[in-house]
Structure formats: C-alpha cells, structure tokens
Design a protein around this motif. Structure first.
Motif, PDB file in Angstrom:
ATOM      1  N   LEU A   1     103.132  52.402  13.751  1.00 44.07           N
ATOM      2  CA  LEU A   1     103.545  52.316  15.146  1.00 44.07           C
ATOM      3  C   LEU A   1     102.596  53.087  16.058  1.00 44.07           C
ATOM      4  N   ASN A   2     102.001  54.155  15.556  1.00 44.36           N
ATOM      5  CA  ASN A   2     101.059  54.904  16.384  1.00 44.36           C
ATOM      6  C   ASN A   2      99.771  54.129  16.628  1.00 44.36           C
ATOM      7  N   PHE A   3      99.467  53.164  15.781  1.00 45.58           N
ATOM      8  CA  PHE A   3      98.286  52.323  15.981  1.00 45.58           C
ATOM      9  C   PHE A   3      98.625  51.000  16.657  1.00 45.58           C
ATOM     10  N   LEU A   4      99.922  50.683  16.796  1.00 50.81           N
ATOM     11  CA  LEU A   4     100.326  49.420  17.409  1.00 50.81           C
ATOM     12  C   LEU A   4     101.158  49.640  18.673  1.00 50.81           C
ATOM     13  N   LEU A   5     102.346  50.205  18.505  1.00 46.97           N
ATOM     14  CA  LEU A   5     103.255  50.333  19.639  1.00 46.97           C
ATOM     15  C   LEU A   5     102.747  51.336  20.670  1.00 46.97           C
ATOM     16  N   LEU A   6     102.290  52.508  20.227  1.00 41.92           N
ATOM     17  CA  LEU A   6     101.843  53.525  21.176  1.00 41.92           C
ATOM     18  C   LEU A   6     100.672  53.036  22.036  1.00 41.92           C
ATOM     19  N   PRO A   7      99.602  52.447  21.474  1.00 41.70           N
ATOM     20  CA  PRO A   7      98.538  51.917  22.337  1.00 41.70           C
ATOM     21  C   PRO A   7      99.038  50.817  23.274  1.00 41.70           C
ATOM     22  N   ALA A   8      99.964  49.967  22.793  1.00 38.06           N
ATOM     23  CA  ALA A   8     100.496  48.914  23.657  1.00 38.06           C
ATOM     24  C   ALA A   8     101.257  49.524  24.829  1.00 38.06           C
TER      25      ALA A   8
ATOM     26  N   VAL B   1     107.074  44.044  22.671  1.00 36.61           N
ATOM     27  CA  VAL B   1     108.319  43.293  22.493  1.00 36.61           C
ATOM     28  C   VAL B   1     108.616  43.100  21.004  1.00 36.61           C
ATOM     29  N   ALA B   2     107.597  42.765  20.231  1.00 37.95           N
ATOM     30  CA  ALA B   2     107.794  42.543  18.799  1.00 37.95           C
ATOM     31  C   ALA B   2     108.274  43.813  18.103  1.00 37.95           C
ATOM     32  N   CYS B   3     107.622  44.915  18.432  1.00 33.88           N
ATOM     33  CA  CYS B   3     108.009  46.190  17.780  1.00 33.88           C
ATOM     34  C   CYS B   3     109.420  46.605  18.175  1.00 33.88           C
ATOM     35  N   LEU B   4     109.749  46.491  19.463  1.00 34.54           N
ATOM     36  CA  LEU B   4     111.072  46.925  19.914  1.00 34.54           C
ATOM     37  C   LEU B   4     112.174  46.010  19.404  1.00 34.54           C
ATOM     38  N   VAL B   5     111.906  44.704  19.371  1.00 37.07           N
ATOM     39  CA  VAL B   5     112.911  43.779  18.830  1.00 37.07           C
ATOM     40  C   VAL B   5     113.128  44.053  17.340  1.00 37.07           C
ATOM     41  N   LEU B   6     112.040  44.279  16.615  1.00 36.48           N
ATOM     42  CA  LEU B   6     112.159  44.583  15.189  1.00 36.48           C
ATOM     43  C   LEU B   6     112.916  45.902  14.987  1.00 36.48           C
TER      44      LEU B   6
END
Length: 599
Positions: free
Chosen positions: A415-422, A22-27
């Motif tokens: 993002l590959n270390f945060l959003l993709l694993p999430a 949610v944080a990544c997509l909202v940002l």
C-alpha cells in the motif's frame, strides 16, 4: 533492480491515481466487511497449545478420566464462623445445582453430605476421643436444643443446667466458655454490630483457624468461547445467587471467584481494556509524530488513510487465512499500526526531501521510489520474515500471530507503493522551499561527528556491560505473573497459595490403578522438590478400627437426644425474651462478681 521495480510501481500509481485509490479502498472496505462477519475471537486458551506433545496428551487423558476437574470456576467463601461458612457454601451449592443451564457440575470438596456422614473419621483417634467426650458432656444441652432448636431452647437449657448445678461452683464453671461466647455475641449486637454464635466453637472449645472459616464450591460452568469472557454468564450467575442469599460483609460472608475460568476471563477483560487503551494511545501518538515529522495536513491525512486501509486488509486476511483471533494474535492491531506507519513516515519524509531537491511532484515521487524504495522493501521483508518465523512452531497462538503480522507487513509495504503515492497525487501537497530537517539539531550532529570515537567506544562499553549482565536474567515461569495482580481471581489464587493444602500449583499424574498410584506416590514423595503427595488412598480414613467403636458409642449415647421425634415449633419473640429473663435470673443467683454468669 529493486529500485527500478519500485519506481515503476509508484509511477503507475501516480498516473492512475484515482483508479488505484478506488481499487484499494474498495478492496479494503470489502475486507473489513468480511472480517466483521467471519473473524471471531476464540478465548479457549487450550486451542493455543499444541495437541501432539506428551504433556498435552497426558492432560487430555486426565481431563477425560476426571472431567469434573476441567475448566473449573471456584467460589471461595470466607465467613465469620465455621458454621456460617458451611451454611453459606451449602446454600450456594444447592442454588447452583438448580440452574444446570449455567453449571454442569457442582461440588463441595470440603463439605456436603459425604463429610456430614463421615467427617469424624478424618480426625485422629486422639482428636476423635476428645470431641466425643466434649459432646457427651454437652448431651443435656444438645438434647434440649434438638427438642427446641431456637434461642428459647438455648436459654432454657442454660437455665436448667444452672438450676441443676445449684451451688456446685465447679459445675457452674464448666459453662464459663459457653457463657463467655454468648455474652460476647449479645454485647456486639447491643453495640449495633453484626455477630454470629459459632456452635462448633462452643461445642469443641477450640478457636477456629483460617481453614475452619473457609469453604469452597467448585463448578464446571457452561462456557461460551465466542465471547472474550467465556465464563461471564456463569460468574454473573454466582454473584446473583450470592446476592439472593445475602452474602456481604455485613452478614459476615465474603465471596470471591477464582479458578481457571475466572483467571482466563479476567485476563481477557484486562486485554480488552488494554487493547482499546493502547490502540487509542497508538493512534494519538502516531498522529502527533506524523505532524511533527511532516508538517502537512495532506501528507498526514494520506498516511492515515493508507494505515486504515492496511489495517482492514490485514483483518480480512486474518479472517480468510486463520478465521479467529486468540489471546496472542489479537495483538496484531497494535503491532501493525506501530510498524506499518514507519514505512509511510520514511516514504513521506524522503518525498519531502526530494520535492525540495527536484522541485516538481512527478520527479520527487520518482526520486523517492528510487532512493528509499529498496530500503523499505528490505525492512518490510525482514520484518515479515521475523514474524513468519513463528509459523513453524506447534503453539497455535504464536503461529497465528506469525501469519497475520507477517502478511500485514507485506500488505503495508504494498500500500505504501500504491495507495500512498496515489493519494499524494490526488491531494498534491505543497512544495518544499526549505531543506528538510531540524536546524536546532545541527549542533548535535556536529558534536557526534567530532566525538565519534568516544561515542562508538561508549556504545561498545555499554554493550559489553549488557552482555556481562545477561546471566543475571532469570526466567519467570509463573504464568500468574502475566495477569493483573489486582484482579480478584489472581489475588484470591495468591491467597490460596499461602496454604499448602489449597495451593493451585500442583502436579497431577494419572496412574493405571490405585496400587500403581501408591507406589508412584512413595517414589515421588522422596524427592526434595515435593512437599506432599496425595492419592485416592489419602481420602480413605486410617485407623478405622480405633475410630468406629468411639463413633458407635457416641451414636448410642447421643442418638436419642439428636433424633427428637417431636421438636417444638419456632417460638415468638415474647417467648424468647421470657426464656432470656428466666436464664438471667438463674445466672444472677449463682454468678460471682466478674464471672461470665454474672455478666
């Protein structure tokens, strides 16, 4: 150390998957909104170049001294006859001057009131004397046409001349070139073809060359650099005016646009079409590669979402850090997709391998971070450094690309270390019961291993040959070769380059005074690389002491004929036909079989 840090980041994303997503997509959405409202496209190519180098300062000084020559839009007019070309250029220039909201400055470099008054001075004394004799000989015809400037006047004048000549065949033969021209025009019209009578050719007896059939209208248009095509409104305006004037192949007038404004506009138009095409192609090819490599809709979907979020964040970073895109930095989109997706592919393929080896999802994700994490950090860092190496340059266009693409690589790896694993933790891809890879490629692997010495030797040989061929590479310094060769502005510019008098490739030097310019021209003209030198003094007619008496005599003899106080009004069609019949009857009496008069 790097592996452990990446592993902790990935583990944090897995444990807090929903929050991280949610944080990544909202940002990313906020960045996209900000970019949409603040990221402009600056089409002013001059702003891409450094302003503190000597040649740019010289260029600015020249633009300040001669602002009418800066940001030019050139209308090239080719016509069937010199008279038609001159008339078309004059009419177009007049209409353009009537619309100052589109054109701030309009001029005819090869025509207009100045050349109407002083054009004869630019002929050599010999040429001027020849033209004067021809005009004096045609005085009866000129006087008649000045009194009746119509077809009726033309045919009446011919009939009068023939009647006055009587049986004098030599005098009648003087009309042969004129009658031949008129006959050819009439025959073409009878055949249903377009035709125009060239008064210039008829009066001088000289066939027009390519320069005679071409005229120019140069303008400094009002530009809008907020759009991709800053001169689009002005170019559309010129074509509208040309349409109102009836310019077409049927009317014998051809209009083409070139100049710096048209060249830049068509380059950006090509870029816009190419950017859309290349972006769509990149997305399609990336999706195809993803499905081939991953064979999982969930994995592919997670990567596409990660890629889209990274693109939006990079656009937002560009809007915040740079504020605008130029001709070079606008390419960051394709670069980002092509490079950032590679990080996701590497991460996902390694995840599949670890999932097969370790079994459980948490262990596979941690194993992926530990094994591929350092490599991805190194790859992303090296790529970012490569782009950021553009930043120290003084060329703003390349500098902006360095900032945007370099920042984009850092955003992509984050993002590959945060959003993709999430996202993977949320969608939970299925397990991997079989080993990862392409079984059919196993024989190729064995072949390469068994013949590794030959493979290495072949690669070394190719490298040596490539190094030996390096001196054969030539640097193409012609910026015109970077543009679409099929566009109107480029093809027209190349057409003009065939004539040394109209080639756009010239070097301009600003001198303090005319005397300094003359002295510099003499020195520069001696260089073997210089074909010709032109200064302001070049436009001052030479040998005026010989030419002015000829022109004065010509004015004395032709002045009364040209300045008829009461010219006749335009005739009716019946009057024209009557004059044509009378002229035809006179020709029949003295015309020999096969002669222009008999025709």
């Amino acid at each position: 150390m790097i592996a452990a840090i990446v592993a902790r980041i990935v583990e944090f994303a897995r444990r807090n998957a929903v929050l991280v997503m949610v944080a990544c997509l909202v940002l990313a959405a906020a960045a996209a909104v900000y970019a949409a409202g603040h990221l402009a496209v600056d089409t002013d190519i001059e702003r891409m170049l450094p302003s503190n180098v000597a040649w740019r300062q010289n260029e600015r000084a020249l633009d300040e001294a001669f602002p009418q020559n800066n940001n030019l839009l050139v209308a090239v007019i080719d016509a069937r006859t010199p008279d038609l070309a001159e008339q078309a250029a004059a009419e177009l220039a007049d209409k353009m001057r009537a619309e100052p909201q589109l054109f701030t400055h309009v001029r005819q470099p090869d025509g207009g009131p100045f050349f109407d008054r002083n054009g004869l001075l630019y002929l050599s004394p010999e040429e001027l004397d020849k033209v004067a004799q021809q005009l004096i000989a045609a005085q009866p015809l000129i006087g008649s046409l000045a009194h009746d400037p119509s077809l009726r006047g033309l045919f009446d004048a011919l009939a009068t001349f023939v009647s006055g000549a009587g049986t004098d065949t030599e005098k009648v033969a003087q009309l042969d070139p004129t009658l031949t021209m008129i006959g050819n025009v009439v025959q073409r019209i009878i055949d249903g073809k377009r035709a125009s009578l060239s008064w210039t050719e008829m009066m001088t007896g000289r066939k027009p060359n390519a320069r005679d059939l071409r005229r120019f209208v140069m303008t400094r248009p009002v530009l809008d650099f907020s759009g991709l095509e800053s001169g689009a409104t002005a170019r559309t305006g010129i074509r509208r005016l040309a349409s109102e004037l009836g310019f077409s192949s049927e009317s014998g007038v051809r209009l083409r646009l070139t100049g710096s404004v048209a060249l830049d506009d068509e380059q950006f138009a090509t870029l816009r079409e190419g950017a859309l095409r290349s972006t769509v192609l990149s997305v399609v090819m990336v999706c195809a590669i993803l499905f081939i490599a991953l064979r999982s809709v969930k994995l592919v979907g997670a990567i596409i979402v990660t890629l889209a979020a990274g693109f939006m964040l990079t656009a937002g970073f560009a809007a915040l850090a740079i504020g605008s895109l130029n001709l070079i930095s606008i390419a960051f989109g394709v670069l980002f997709i092509g490079l950032a997706v590679d990080f996701s592919i590497q991460f996902s393929v390694r995840y599949r391998d670890q999932r097969h080896r370790l079994g459980t999802f948490p262990a596979a994700l941690r194993g992926t971070a530990l094994t591929i994490g350092p490599s991805l950090v190194l790859a992303a860092g090296a790529t970012a450094i490569g782009f950021l190496s553009f930043v120290p340059t003084r060329y703003t266009g390349i500098q902006a690309l360095g900032w945007i693409a370099g920042g984009g690589m850092l955003i992509a790896i984050a993002l590959n270390f945060l959003l993709l694993p999430a996202l993977l933790a949320i969608v939970r891809p299925r397990g991997e019961p079989e080993a990862i890879g392409f079984r059919r490629a196993a024989p190729l692997d064995r072949w390469l291993i068994e013949r590794r010495q030959w493979v290495i030797g072949g690669a070394a040989l190719l490298a040596a040959v490539s190094i030996a061929l390096l001196p054969q590479i030539a640097f193409d310094f012609d910026p015109l070769n970077l543009k679409n060769p099929n566009s109107e502005s480029v093809s027209t510019a190349r057409d003009l380059m065939k004539d040394p008098m109209t080639t756009p490739y010239t070097a301009e030097i600003l001198a303090p005074s005319l005397d300094d310019a003359k002295a510099l021209a003499e020195r520069v003209g001696e260089l073997p690389e210089v074909a010709q030198v032109v200064t302001a003094a070049s436009f001052i007619p030479e040998e005026q002491d010989k030419k002015l008496p000829i022109i004065e005599d010509l004015a004395l003899l032709l002045g009364p004929s040209l300045n008829d106080p009461q010219p006749l009004p335009p005739p009716s069609d019946e009057a024209v036909l009557k004059a044509m019949r009378a002229c035809g009857n006179a020709m029949e009496k003295i015309g020999k079989p096969g002669s222009p008069a008999a025709r």
